[in-house]
Design a protein around this motif. Structure first.
Motif, PDB file in Angstrom:
ATOM      1  N   HIS A 191       0.860  -1.188   0.000  1.00  0.00           N
ATOM      2  CA  HIS A 191       0.000   0.000   0.000  1.00  0.00           C
ATOM      3  C   HIS A 191       0.895   1.236   0.000  1.00  0.00           C
ATOM      4  N   PHE A 192       0.922   1.922  -1.125  1.00  0.00           N
ATOM      5  CA  PHE A 192       1.748   3.110  -1.298  1.00  0.00           C
ATOM      6  C   PHE A 192       0.894   4.368  -1.185  1.00  0.00           C
ATOM      7  N   ASP A 193       1.424   5.399  -0.538  1.00  0.00           N
ATOM      8  CA  ASP A 193       0.826   6.729  -0.548  1.00  0.00           C
ATOM      9  C   ASP A 193       1.916   7.667  -1.042  1.00  0.00           C
ATOM     10  N   LEU A 194       1.772   8.149  -2.248  1.00  0.00           N
ATOM     11  CA  LEU A 194       2.837   8.910  -2.897  1.00  0.00           C
ATOM     12  C   LEU A 194       2.653  10.421  -2.790  1.00  0.00           C
ATOM     13  N   TYR A 195       1.732  10.863  -1.934  1.00  0.00           N
ATOM     14  CA  TYR A 195       1.448  12.286  -1.808  1.00  0.00           C
ATOM     15  C   TYR A 195       2.701  13.091  -1.490  1.00  0.00           C
ATOM     16  N   ARG A 196       3.606  12.530  -0.695  1.00  0.00           N
ATOM     17  CA  ARG A 196       4.762  13.284  -0.215  1.00  0.00           C
ATOM     18  C   ARG A 196       6.058  13.032  -0.990  1.00  0.00           C
ATOM     19  N   ILE A 197       6.021  12.267  -2.066  1.00  0.00           N
ATOM     20  CA  ILE A 197       7.276  12.074  -2.800  1.00  0.00           C
ATOM     21  C   ILE A 197       7.578  13.314  -3.632  1.00  0.00           C
ATOM     22  N   ASP A 198       8.861  13.573  -3.831  1.00  0.00           N
ATOM     23  CA  ASP A 198       9.294  14.743  -4.589  1.00  0.00           C
ATOM     24  C   ASP A 198       9.549  14.439  -6.062  1.00  0.00           C
ATOM     25  N   ALA A 199       9.909  13.190  -6.357  1.00  0.00           N
ATOM     26  CA  ALA A 199      10.223  12.804  -7.734  1.00  0.00           C
ATOM     27  C   ALA A 199       9.773  11.361  -7.949  1.00  0.00           C
ATOM     28  N   PRO A 200       9.252  11.044  -9.127  1.00  0.00           N
ATOM     29  CA  PRO A 200       8.776   9.685  -9.385  1.00  0.00           C
ATOM     30  C   PRO A 200       9.813   8.602  -9.091  1.00  0.00           C
ATOM     31  N   GLU A 201      11.084   8.874  -9.347  1.00  0.00           N
ATOM     32  CA  GLU A 201      12.132   7.870  -9.164  1.00  0.00           C
ATOM     33  C   GLU A 201      12.284   7.428  -7.708  1.00  0.00           C
ATOM     34  N   GLN A 202      11.766   8.196  -6.771  1.00  0.00           N
ATOM     35  CA  GLN A 202      11.850   7.815  -5.359  1.00  0.00           C
ATOM     36  C   GLN A 202      11.114   6.512  -5.064  1.00  0.00           C
ATOM     37  N   VAL A 203      10.179   6.129  -5.925  1.00  0.00           N
ATOM     38  CA  VAL A 203       9.413   4.906  -5.658  1.00  0.00           C
ATOM     39  C   VAL A 203      10.280   3.653  -5.712  1.00  0.00           C
ATOM     40  N   TRP A 204      11.396   3.714  -6.425  1.00  0.00           N
ATOM     41  CA  TRP A 204      12.265   2.533  -6.469  1.00  0.00           C
ATOM     42  C   TRP A 204      12.839   2.263  -5.084  1.00  0.00           C
ATOM     43  N   GLU A 205      13.130   3.313  -4.322  1.00  0.00           N
ATOM     44  CA  GLU A 205      13.630   3.155  -2.951  1.00  0.00           C
ATOM     45  C   GLU A 205      12.565   2.593  -2.018  1.00  0.00           C
ATOM     46  N   LEU A 206      11.300   2.735  -2.390  1.00  0.00           N
ATOM     47  CA  LEU A 206      10.190   2.243  -1.567  1.00  0.00           C
ATOM     48  C   LEU A 206       9.856   0.787  -1.857  1.00  0.00           C
ATOM     49  N   GLY A 207      10.486   0.202  -2.879  1.00  0.00           N
ATOM     50  CA  GLY A 207      10.237  -1.203  -3.194  1.00  0.00           C
ATOM     51  C   GLY A 207       9.223  -1.438  -4.293  1.00  0.00           C
ATOM     52  N   LEU A 208       8.937  -0.429  -5.103  1.00  0.00           N
ATOM     53  CA  LEU A 208       7.931  -0.611  -6.146  1.00  0.00           C
ATOM     54  C   LEU A 208       8.278  -1.753  -7.098  1.00  0.00           C
ATOM     55  N   GLU A 209       9.542  -1.894  -7.438  1.00  0.00           N
ATOM     56  CA  GLU A 209       9.927  -2.963  -8.366  1.00  0.00           C
ATOM     57  C   GLU A 209       9.553  -4.338  -7.799  1.00  0.00           C
ATOM     58  N   GLU A 210       9.842  -4.566  -6.520  1.00  0.00           N
ATOM     59  CA  GLU A 210       9.477  -5.833  -5.868  1.00  0.00           C
ATOM     60  C   GLU A 210       7.963  -5.997  -5.802  1.00  0.00           C
ATOM     61  N   ALA A 211       7.265  -4.915  -5.474  1.00  0.00           N
ATOM     62  CA  ALA A 211       5.801  -4.973  -5.396  1.00  0.00           C
ATOM     63  C   ALA A 211       5.202  -5.364  -6.741  1.00  0.00           C
ATOM     64  N   LEU A 212       5.699  -4.771  -7.815  1.00  0.00           N
ATOM     65  CA  LEU A 212       5.173  -5.070  -9.146  1.00  0.00           C
ATOM     66  C   LEU A 212       5.458  -6.508  -9.559  1.00  0.00           C
ATOM     67  N   ALA A 213       6.585  -7.036  -9.132  1.00  0.00           N
ATOM     68  CA  ALA A 213       6.971  -8.396  -9.523  1.00  0.00           C
ATOM     69  C   ALA A 213       6.314  -9.467  -8.669  1.00  0.00           C
ATOM     70  N   ASP A 214       6.209  -9.215  -7.360  1.00  0.00           N
ATOM     71  CA  ASP A 214       5.818 -10.286  -6.439  1.00  0.00           C
ATOM     72  C   ASP A 214       4.558 -10.027  -5.628  1.00  0.00           C
ATOM     73  N   GLY A 215       3.943  -8.865  -5.781  1.00  0.00           N
ATOM     74  CA  GLY A 215       2.808  -8.543  -4.929  1.00  0.00           C
ATOM     75  C   GLY A 215       1.685  -7.873  -5.686  1.00  0.00           C
ATOM     76  N   VAL A 216       0.783  -7.298  -4.911  1.00  0.00           N
ATOM     77  CA  VAL A 216      -0.304  -6.466  -5.415  1.00  0.00           C
ATOM     78  C   VAL A 216      -0.003  -5.058  -4.936  1.00  0.00           C
ATOM     79  N   SER A 217      -0.108  -4.083  -5.818  1.00  0.00           N
ATOM     80  CA  SER A 217       0.210  -2.697  -5.478  1.00  0.00           C
ATOM     81  C   SER A 217      -1.057  -1.856  -5.426  1.00  0.00           C
TER      82      SER A 217
END
Length: 155
Positions: free
Chosen positions: A91-117
């Motif tokens: 469960h991501f809440d991206l309201y406070r991110i400054d740049a889209p690339e920050q999502v990689w630090e949050l684990g988005l790649e793993e979420a997309l591969a192995d989970g439900v986002s």
């Protein structure tokens, strides 16, 4: 709802629903939890207070089988991960991110591969938002009532 989030040939479809109260939102979340699969992305759109977090809570509680599970808003943590009998739910809440690339630090790649986002404020991803997703746009109707438009890939 069967097939809404499955792989295979795709076309865009939309469905409008009126959710008269929180119980209706919970029922929608339970229905979605019953069909999500590994790799699915649900993009939750709507203004502050529209019900994005309530819908995400309903999905997580139904998927874990624990209606009393504490599901905090990830506004400050940016992401919360929940183990379920199926794929983990991110469960991501991206309201406070400054740049889209920050999502990689949050684990988005793993979420997309192995989970439900479940992604609140998905527009913050810009071009990184996966094309194959279910978009849920929530609007406040009156009081606790909401209107939701579901649009996305169907097979």
């Amino acid at each position: 709802m069967d097939g809404v989030l499955c792989g295979g040939p795709r076309r865009v479809a939309a469905l409008d629903l009126d959710l008269p109260d929180l119980d209706a939102t919970i029922r929608l979340g339970a229905a979605l939890a019953g069909v999500v699969r590994t790799g699915d992305v649900i993009a939750l759109h709507g203004e502050l207070g529209a019900g994005k977090t309530e819908l995400a809570r309903a999905i997580v509680r139904a998927a874990t089988g624990d209606p009393g599970l504490i599901v905090p808003s990830p506004t400050f943590t940016l992401v919360e991960v929940y183990e379920t009998p199926g794929p983990a739910i991110w469960h991501f809440d991206l309201y406070r991110i400054d740049a889209p690339e920050q999502v990689w630090e949050l684990g988005l790649e793993e979420a997309l591969a192995d989970g439900v986002s479940l992604i609140e404020w998905p527009q913050r991803l810009g071009a990184l938002l996966p094309a194959h997703r279910l978009d849920l746009a929530l609007d406040i109707a009156a009081g606790d009532a909401r209107h939701v438009r579901l649009a996305g890939d169907v097979s």
